[in-house]
Design an enzyme around this catalytic site. Structure first.
Site, PDB file in Angstrom:
ATOM      1  N   CYS A 169       0.958  -1.092   0.089  1.00 12.65           N
ATOM      2  CA  CYS A 169       0.007  -0.004  -0.052  1.00 12.65           C
ATOM      3  C   CYS A 169       0.827   1.281  -0.099  1.00 12.65           C
ATOM      4  O   CYS A 169       1.907   1.462   0.913  1.00 12.65           O
ATOM      5  CB  CYS A 169      -0.905   0.066   1.157  1.00 12.65           C
ATOM      6  SG  CYS A 169      -2.060   1.513   1.526  1.00 12.65           S
ATOM      7  N   CYS A 197      -0.066   6.518   1.533  1.00 10.81           N
ATOM      8  CA  CYS A 197       0.559   7.342   2.236  1.00 10.81           C
ATOM      9  C   CYS A 197       1.773   7.538   1.653  1.00 10.81           C
ATOM     10  O   CYS A 197       3.001   7.185   1.896  1.00 10.81           O
ATOM     11  CB  CYS A 197       1.035   6.878   3.643  1.00 10.81           C
ATOM     12  SG  CYS A 197      -0.541   6.559   4.776  1.00 10.81           S
ATOM     13  N   CYS A 252      -3.791  -1.108   9.548  1.00  7.85           N
ATOM     14  CA  CYS A 252      -3.467   0.145   9.260  1.00  7.85           C
ATOM     15  C   CYS A 252      -3.306   1.129  10.201  1.00  7.85           C
ATOM     16  O   CYS A 252      -4.492   1.068  11.036  1.00  7.85           O
ATOM     17  CB  CYS A 252      -4.537   0.863   8.263  1.00  7.85           C
ATOM     18  SG  CYS A 252      -4.201   2.564   7.826  1.00  7.85           S
ATOM     19  N   GLU A 266     -26.954  22.075   1.412  1.00  7.79           N
ATOM     20  CA  GLU A 266     -26.238  21.009   0.934  1.00  7.79           C
ATOM     21  C   GLU A 266     -27.229  20.110  -0.006  1.00  7.79           C
ATOM     22  O   GLU A 266     -28.382  20.130   0.319  1.00  7.79           O
ATOM     23  CB  GLU A 266     -25.849  20.299   2.246  1.00  7.79           C
ATOM     24  CG  GLU A 266     -25.334  19.018   2.173  1.00  7.79           C
ATOM     25  CD  GLU A 266     -24.208  18.725   1.478  1.00  7.79           C
ATOM     26  OE1 GLU A 266     -24.108  17.908   0.465  1.00  7.79           O
ATOM     27  OE2 GLU A 266     -23.061  19.511   1.403  1.00  7.79           O
ATOM     28  N   CYS A 325     -10.446  21.942   0.035  1.00  3.99           N
ATOM     29  CA  CYS A 325      -9.629  20.841  -0.078  1.00  3.99           C
ATOM     30  C   CYS A 325      -8.717  20.769  -1.262  1.00  3.99           C
ATOM     31  O   CYS A 325      -7.916  19.521  -1.277  1.00  3.99           O
ATOM     32  CB  CYS A 325     -10.640  19.443   0.083  1.00  3.99           C
ATOM     33  SG  CYS A 325     -11.765  19.276  -0.986  1.00  3.99           S
TER      34      CYS A 325
END
Length: 377
Positions: free
Chosen positions: A11, A14, A87, A264, A336
Site C-alpha cells: 500500500c 501514504c 493500518c 447541501e 480541500c
C-alpha cells in the site's frame, strides 16, 4: 511512523510516509503560498497540525478474498484483495472493529464481490467512529440477498462491539468504481452517529459527508467561527454545508436577530443538521437540501457573509461569477484542493485573499485543506 504495508510495497496511499512530518507540513505550506502568490501579500496563520497516526475517523474497506478467508483493505491492479487490517491511521475503535468484521464475514458466509468475475455480493464495509468510540458500520452490497444473513448476526455483532450505534446496508448494484450507492437500508433502531466537535454534537447519518479527521475539522470550524465573530454579520449562508459544521459554529457567535442558512445537496446531511438545531433549540438557522449554485442564483438578496466548503472540484465558474457580482463583502472559502481554489479566485477579482491557513487534514499525503478569508477590494 513505520508501516509494514508501505515497506512491503502493498500500500502506497501514504505517499509521504518516508518524509518527516515537519517537512511534510513545510511542503504543504509552501505549495499553498506559491499557488496564492499571484494575489499579493496576505497574512498566513500558523498551519494546523494533525496527529500523525490514529487520526482517521472512517475506514473504507474493500472486501476481497473469500467468505472464509476475507481481506479488508484495498484491491491491487489485478483486482485481488490486499488486507490492511493493521493500518495505523484509524482511530482505535475502528482498529478494534476490523477483526470482528472479518469474523462476521466468516460467520454469516458473506461472499465478497469479485471485480474480475463480476460475481459475489459484499463489496465494501464502511466504518465511522466518533471520538467517544461509538461506531457506524455500513455494508455495501450488490443486492439484498445477504440482508437476512446480516440480520441474524446483529445480536452477535453488538456483543462483540458494544459501542456499535448504527448498522446499515447500502446497495451498489452496478459494476462501477464507486464506494457506495444511493439506496440505504438501516438495520438498527438508531439512525445517527453523534460526533462531538468543539462544544457541539453533530449528527451523522449513513450517507452524510463528514470530514475524515475530527480534530482538524474542529479546528477548521473554530477558524471560520473566529472570522464570523469579528464581522458580526446579520445574515450568513453556508453553501455545501454538509451536516452544518460551519453554519452551526457561526450561529453561536452571531448577534440576536441574525439568520444563518445552510445549503447541501445531500438530504441525509440536511436531516442531520436539522436534528442538531432542534437538539440545541437554535433560532434563526435554516437548513435546506439543494444545489448551492441554484440556490444562490435564485435569491433576491445576498448574505452579508458567505461560507463555501465545496468538494475538490471547487465552486465552479457560474457560482464564482455570481459571487463576484453579488456585492458580498466577506467570503470564507474552505478548500480541500488549492488548485481549484485559485481557479475560482480568478473569477472573483473583486475579492482579495487577506488571511489564509493551511490545515493538515491528511498527514502522509500531498492533500491538505486551506481556509481563506476574502474581502472585497
Amino acid at each position: 511512523m513505520r508501516c509494514h504495508y508501505f515497506d512491503a510495497g502493498l500500500c502506497r496511499s501514504c505517499s509521504l510516509l518516508e518524509t518527516p512530518y515537519a517537512d511534510q507540513l513545510t511542503g504543504k505550506q509552501h505549495d499553498a503560498q506559491t499557488l496564492l502568490e499571484p494575489w499579493g501579500s496576505l497574512s498566513w496563520l500558523p498551519p494546523v497540525t494533525s496527529a500523525d497516526q490514529a487520526f482517521r475517523n472512517k475506514a473504507k474497506l474493500v472486501v476481497g478474498g473469500t467468505s472464509q478467508q476475507p481481506t479488508l483493505g484495498i484491491l491491487d491492479r489485478q483486482g485481488q484483495g490486499i488486507d490492511l487490517t493493521d493500518c495505523q491511521l484509524y482511530l482505535p475503535a475502528i482498529s478494534r472493529a476490523i477483526p470482528v468484521l472479518a469474523d462476521l464475514i466468516r460467520r454469516a458466509d458473506l461472499t465478497p464481490y469479485s471485480v474480475q468475475k463480476r460475481k459475489g455480493e459484499l463489496k465494501n464495509i464502511l466504518v465511522t467512529a466518533s471520538d467517544s468510540g461509538e461506531l457506524m458500520v455500513r455494508f455495501v452490497l450488490r443486492s439484498k440477498k445477504l440482508i437476512v444473513a446480516l440480520k441474524r448476526e446483529l445480536s452477535w455483532l453488538h456483543e462483540q462491539l458494544p459501542q456499535l450505534a448504527v448498522v446499515s446496508v447500502n446497495l451498489l448494484r452496478e459494476h462501477v468504481a464507486l464506494v457506495e450507492g444511493n439506496e440505504e437500508i438501516i438495520l438498527t433502531e438508531r439512525t445517527t452517529l453523534p460526533m462531538q466537535v468543539n462544544d457541539l454534537t453533530l449528527h451523522l447519518r449513513p450517507q452524510s459527508f463528514f470530514q475524515t479527521n475530527t480534530e482538524i475539522a474542529a479546528a477548521l470550524y473554530r477558524q471560520g467561527q473566529e472570522w464570523v465573530a469579528k464581522a458580526q454579520p446579520g445574515t450568513l449562508w453556508d453553501l455545501y454545508c454538509g451536516v452544518g459544521g460551519f453554519a452551526l459554529h457561526a450561529a453561536q457567535v452571531m448577534g440576536e436577530g441574525s439568520t444563518v442558512t445552510g445549503i447541501e445537496v445531500s438530504a441525509e446531511a440536511i436531516e442531520s443538521a436539522r436534528r442538531t438545531v432542534v437538539e440545541y433549540g437554535l433560532d434563526g438557522i435554516t437548513f435546506a437540501a439543494g444545489d448551492a449554485t441554484t440556490f444562490a442564483l435564485g435569491q433576491v438578496e445576498p448574505p452579508e457573509v458567505l461560507v463555501v466548503n465545496p468538494p475538490r472540484r471547487g465552486i465552479g465558474g457560474e457560482l464564482a461569477h455570481w459571487i463576484e457580482k453579488s456585492g458580498i463583502d466577506m467570503v470564507i472559502y474552505s478548500s480541500c484542493n488549492a488548485k481549484s481554489l485559485v481557479k475560482d479566485l480568478a473569477s472573483m477579482s473583486s475579492l482579495k485573499p487577506v488571511t489564509a491557513r493551511v490545515v493538515d487534514m491528511f498527514p502522509h499525503s500531498t492533500h491538505y485543506e486551506t481556509i481563506v478569508l476574502l474581502q472585497r477590494a
